[in-house]
Design a protein around this motif. Structure first.
Motif, short mmCIF file in Angstrom:
data_model
loop_
_atom_site.label_atom_id
_atom_site.label_comp_id
_atom_site.label_asym_id
_atom_site.label_seq_id
_atom_site.Cartn_x
_atom_site.Cartn_y
_atom_site.Cartn_z
N LEU A 28 0.82 -1.21 0.00
CA LEU A 28 0.00 0.00 0.00
C LEU A 28 0.85 1.26 0.00
CD1 LEU A 28 -2.62 -0.98 2.72
CD2 LEU A 28 -2.95 -0.94 0.24
N GLY A 29 2.12 1.10 0.31
CA GLY A 29 2.99 2.26 0.48
C GLY A 29 2.87 2.74 1.91
N MET A 30 3.99 3.13 2.47
CA MET A 30 4.00 3.54 3.87
C MET A 30 4.86 4.80 3.99
SD MET A 30 4.36 -0.36 5.34
CE MET A 30 4.70 0.07 7.01
N ASP A 62 0.14 8.59 11.67
CA ASP A 62 -0.55 8.98 10.44
C ASP A 62 -0.80 7.77 9.53
OD1 ASP A 62 -0.51 11.59 11.34
OD2 ASP A 62 1.12 12.21 9.99
N ALA A 63 0.19 6.86 9.47
CA ALA A 63 0.05 5.67 8.63
C ALA A 63 -1.08 4.78 9.12
CB ALA A 63 1.36 4.89 8.59
N VAL A 72 -6.46 -3.37 6.16
CA VAL A 72 -5.52 -4.48 6.29
C VAL A 72 -5.50 -4.97 7.74
CG1 VAL A 72 -3.06 -5.09 6.24
CG2 VAL A 72 -4.07 -3.86 4.33
N LEU A 73 -5.47 -4.05 8.68
CA LEU A 73 -5.44 -4.45 10.09
C LEU A 73 -6.72 -5.16 10.50
CD1 LEU A 73 -3.65 -1.32 11.59
CD2 LEU A 73 -2.67 -3.57 11.07
N GLN A 74 -7.85 -4.74 9.96
CA GLN A 74 -9.12 -5.42 10.26
C GLN A 74 -9.12 -6.85 9.73
OE1 GLN A 74 -11.70 -4.53 12.23
NE2 GLN A 74 -10.37 -2.83 12.79
N GLN A 75 -8.45 -7.09 8.60
CA GLN A 75 -8.33 -8.45 8.08
C GLN A 75 -7.43 -9.29 8.99
OE1 GLN A 75 -6.64 -8.12 4.20
NE2 GLN A 75 -8.53 -7.41 3.23
N ALA A 76 -6.41 -8.67 9.56
CA ALA A 76 -5.43 -9.39 10.37
C ALA A 76 -5.97 -9.77 11.75
CB ALA A 76 -4.16 -8.56 10.52
N LEU A 77 -6.75 -8.91 12.35
CA LEU A 77 -7.19 -9.11 13.73
C LEU A 77 -7.79 -10.49 14.02
CD1 LEU A 77 -8.55 -5.58 14.72
CD2 LEU A 77 -6.48 -6.73 15.54
N PRO A 78 -8.68 -11.02 13.18
CA PRO A 78 -9.25 -12.33 13.49
C PRO A 78 -8.22 -13.49 13.46
CG PRO A 78 -10.57 -11.20 11.84
CD PRO A 78 -9.31 -10.42 12.01
N LEU A 79 -7.07 -13.25 12.84
CA LEU A 79 -6.05 -14.30 12.74
C LEU A 79 -5.05 -14.26 13.89
CD1 LEU A 79 -5.27 -14.18 8.92
CD2 LEU A 79 -7.10 -15.39 10.11
#
Length: 98
Positions: A28-30, A62-63, A72-79
């Motif tokens: 996504l670029g950071m 800010d990122a 992306v973080l919402q996708q990661a949380l359940p894992l």
């Protein structure tokens, strides 16, 4: 500079899937990120460590506010089974940081 070293444990058998999601963040670029490394813990089949170096704490904050990063973080949380408090560091130099 502002650094973070974090450790998390993926739910059993989901480390590779979680790793892939964490690495999506890079695509996504950071802006303001000087280094972002996702590594598998060799002592724990589900363990992951993430090392980050940012130009400032504000750049990191800010990122995290960017909608794509939030997604992306919402996708990661359940894992994620466990997430230890990240260790905040002050990077002083190194390869690519000088």
């Amino acid at each position: 500079m502002y650094g973070l070293i974090s450790r998390m444990t993926a739910r059993a058998g989901l480390r590779d899937a979680l790793t892939a999601i964490l690495l999506e963040r890079v695509a996504l670029g950071m802006p303001g990120c000087l280094g972002y490394v996702v590594a598998h813990d060799t002592a724990d089949a589900d363990g992951i460590r993430v090392t980050e170096v940012w130009i400032s704490e504000n750049a990191h904050r800010d990122a995290l506010a960017v909608p794509e990063t939030k997604a992306v973080l919402q996708q990661a949380l359940p894992l994620i089974a466990t997430f230890e408090d990240a260790t905040v560091t002050t990077p002083v130099g190194g390869l690519g940081l000088d």
